[in-house]
Design a protein around this motif. Structure first.
Motif, PDB file in Angstrom:
ATOM      1  N   TRP A 102     -15.744 -10.048   8.380  1.00 32.78           N
ATOM      2  CA  TRP A 102     -15.111  -9.778   7.094  1.00 32.78           C
ATOM      3  C   TRP A 102     -14.844  -8.296   6.910  1.00 32.78           C
ATOM      4  O   TRP A 102     -15.457  -7.447   7.565  1.00 32.78           O
ATOM      5  CB  TRP A 102     -15.917 -10.334   5.917  1.00 32.78           C
ATOM      6  CG  TRP A 102     -17.278  -9.783   5.643  1.00 32.78           C
ATOM      7  CD1 TRP A 102     -18.471 -10.337   6.021  1.00 32.78           C
ATOM      8  CD2 TRP A 102     -17.633  -8.608   4.883  1.00 32.78           C
ATOM      9  NE1 TRP A 102     -19.529  -9.584   5.564  1.00 32.78           N
ATOM     10  CE2 TRP A 102     -19.043  -8.514   4.858  1.00 32.78           C
ATOM     11  CE3 TRP A 102     -16.883  -7.630   4.227  1.00 32.78           C
ATOM     12  CZ2 TRP A 102     -19.723  -7.486   4.199  1.00 32.78           C
ATOM     13  CZ3 TRP A 102     -17.553  -6.595   3.576  1.00 32.78           C
ATOM     14  CH2 TRP A 102     -18.947  -6.533   3.565  1.00 32.78           C
ATOM     15  N   VAL A 103     -13.905  -8.023   6.037  1.00 35.33           N
ATOM     16  CA  VAL A 103     -13.582  -6.652   5.641  1.00 35.33           C
ATOM     17  C   VAL A 103     -13.449  -6.608   4.124  1.00 35.33           C
ATOM     18  O   VAL A 103     -13.173  -7.620   3.482  1.00 35.33           O
ATOM     19  CB  VAL A 103     -12.265  -6.134   6.274  1.00 35.33           C
ATOM     20  CG1 VAL A 103     -12.373  -6.053   7.782  1.00 35.33           C
ATOM     21  CG2 VAL A 103     -11.071  -6.997   5.861  1.00 35.33           C
ATOM     22  N   GLU A 104     -13.667  -5.411   3.595  1.00 34.05           N
ATOM     23  CA  GLU A 104     -13.398  -5.174   2.171  1.00 34.05           C
ATOM     24  C   GLU A 104     -12.179  -4.280   2.069  1.00 34.05           C
ATOM     25  O   GLU A 104     -12.047  -3.300   2.821  1.00 34.05           O
ATOM     26  CB  GLU A 104     -14.595  -4.503   1.517  1.00 34.05           C
ATOM     27  CG  GLU A 104     -14.410  -4.243   0.023  1.00 34.05           C
ATOM     28  CD  GLU A 104     -15.690  -3.736  -0.626  1.00 34.05           C
ATOM     29  OE1 GLU A 104     -16.739  -4.376  -0.429  1.00 34.05           O
ATOM     30  OE2 GLU A 104     -15.632  -2.701  -1.306  1.00 34.05           O
ATOM     31  N   VAL A 105     -11.275  -4.610   1.164  1.00 34.05           N
ATOM     32  CA  VAL A 105     -10.055  -3.827   0.963  1.00 34.05           C
ATOM     33  C   VAL A 105     -10.165  -3.071  -0.357  1.00 34.05           C
ATOM     34  O   VAL A 105     -10.528  -3.647  -1.391  1.00 34.05           O
ATOM     35  CB  VAL A 105      -8.813  -4.739   0.954  1.00 34.05           C
ATOM     36  CG1 VAL A 105      -7.568  -3.960   0.518  1.00 34.05           C
ATOM     37  CG2 VAL A 105      -8.583  -5.342   2.336  1.00 34.05           C
ATOM     38  N   GLY A 106      -9.868  -1.779  -0.311  1.00 35.27           N
ATOM     39  CA  GLY A 106      -9.833  -0.953  -1.506  1.00 35.27           C
ATOM     40  C   GLY A 106      -8.504  -0.225  -1.591  1.00 35.27           C
ATOM     41  O   GLY A 106      -7.978   0.230  -0.569  1.00 35.27           O
ATOM     42  N   THR A 107      -7.955  -0.128  -2.786  1.00 36.99           N
ATOM     43  CA  THR A 107      -6.615   0.433  -2.972  1.00 36.99           C
ATOM     44  C   THR A 107      -6.616   1.517  -4.032  1.00 36.99           C
ATOM     45  O   THR A 107      -7.274   1.376  -5.071  1.00 36.99           O
ATOM     46  CB  THR A 107      -5.624  -0.670  -3.407  1.00 36.99           C
ATOM     47  OG1 THR A 107      -5.713  -1.774  -2.515  1.00 36.99           O
ATOM     48  CG2 THR A 107      -4.191  -0.146  -3.423  1.00 36.99           C
ATOM     49  N   MET A 108      -5.907   2.599  -3.775  1.00 37.44           N
ATOM     50  CA  MET A 108      -5.663   3.651  -4.759  1.00 37.44           C
ATOM     51  C   MET A 108      -4.164   3.942  -4.755  1.00 37.44           C
ATOM     52  O   MET A 108      -3.624   4.394  -3.750  1.00 37.44           O
ATOM     53  CB  MET A 108      -6.417   4.929  -4.393  1.00 37.44           C
ATOM     54  CG  MET A 108      -6.163   6.100  -5.343  1.00 37.44           C
ATOM     55  SD  MET A 108      -6.537   7.711  -4.577  1.00 37.44           S
ATOM     56  CE  MET A 108      -5.072   7.945  -3.556  1.00 37.44           C
ATOM     57  N   LEU A 109      -3.496   3.648  -5.861  1.00 30.97           N
ATOM     58  CA  LEU A 109      -2.065   3.911  -5.958  1.00 30.97           C
ATOM     59  C   LEU A 109      -1.788   4.930  -7.050  1.00 30.97           C
ATOM     60  O   LEU A 109      -2.407   4.888  -8.124  1.00 30.97           O
ATOM     61  CB  LEU A 109      -1.291   2.625  -6.266  1.00 30.97           C
ATOM     62  CG  LEU A 109      -1.292   1.551  -5.180  1.00 30.97           C
ATOM     63  CD1 LEU A 109      -0.476   0.352  -5.645  1.00 30.97           C
ATOM     64  CD2 LEU A 109      -0.734   2.093  -3.869  1.00 30.97           C
ATOM     65  N   LEU A 110      -0.866   5.825  -6.781  1.00 30.24           N
ATOM     66  CA  LEU A 110      -0.441   6.782  -7.789  1.00 30.24           C
ATOM     67  C   LEU A 110       0.226   6.047  -8.948  1.00 30.24           C
ATOM     68  O   LEU A 110       0.809   4.972  -8.761  1.00 30.24           O
ATOM     69  CB  LEU A 110       0.533   7.784  -7.175  1.00 30.24           C
ATOM     70  CG  LEU A 110       0.005   8.608  -5.996  1.00 30.24           C
ATOM     71  CD1 LEU A 110       1.105   9.518  -5.458  1.00 30.24           C
ATOM     72  CD2 LEU A 110      -1.219   9.429  -6.394  1.00 30.24           C
TER      73      LEU A 110
END
Length: 204
Positions: A102-110
């Motif tokens: 498994w993986v964890e996805v993290g997102t940061m968008l302007l």
């Protein structure tokens, strides 16, 4: 097609360029700092789970990127617009567990990239790699309970809300944030993928 066995562990830590209609993903480096600095605002930085740059300068953003890239069990991609090449965010496998698939996805968008096709397409690209190339059985997400926009995005994605980790992580300013956990399993991926593709097509 999702592979029956996971790809070799080393492949899970590679950062190939992944290209969609609106955005492409490439390994995050300090060269992406000026665009991120120019487009960030205080609210976005406040919600970063790993803390943010120490000040609003390209040099501080470069140092922040260096810190992210030094974290173990993590790889980071810059999110860039196909037409202009401008960097509009960062998306990561923020935790990689090869042995457990498994993986964890993290997102940061302007802020300028929020609310359109960028978020669903970036997630589509990274989740497709996880399930269809790496052989993951699970992709998970942890969202700051204060972040209403991200919580809505998780429900729109079709991820299953599993629960809340209370006072799970101390973030900028010493605040102990609650983290809401969502996941998508391998068998759920085809429906989630179809939904993301439809959203990208409609927003594109």
């Amino acid at each position: 097609m999702t592979p029956d066995a996971p790809a070799p562990e080393a492949e899970w830590f590679q950062t190939p360029t992944l290209t969609g209609r609106q955005v492409f993903l490439e390994g995050l480096t300090e060269s992406h700092a000026p665009d991120l600095c120019a487009g960030a605002d205080d609210e976005m930085v406040r919600l970063l789970s790993r803390g943010g740059p120490s000040e609003a300068t390209p040099a501080a953003w470069a140092e922040y990127i260096g810190r992210l890239n030094a974290l173990p069990q993590r790889i980071n991609f810059a999110v860039r617009r196909v037409e202009s090449g401008v960097t509009v965010g960062r998306i990561s496998y923020s935790e990689i567990r090869w042995a457990d698939r498994w993986v964890e996805v993290g997102t940061m968008l302007l802020p300028a990239a929020q609310g359109g096709a960028v978020n669903p397409e970036a997630k589509l690209l990274l989740m497709a790699r996880a399930f269809e190339v790496l052989g993951a059985g699970r992709v998970q997400f942890k969202v700051d309970a204060r972040n209403a926009r991200s919580l809505r995005a998780m429900h729109k994605l079709g991820a299953v809300q599993e629960g809340t980790l209370r006072q799970y992580q101390v973030v900028s300013g010493g605040y102990a944030r609650d983290s809401v956990v969502f996941s998508v399993l391998r068998g759920e991926w085809p429906a989630v993928r179809a939904g993301l593709e439809a959203r990208v097509a409609a927003l594109g």
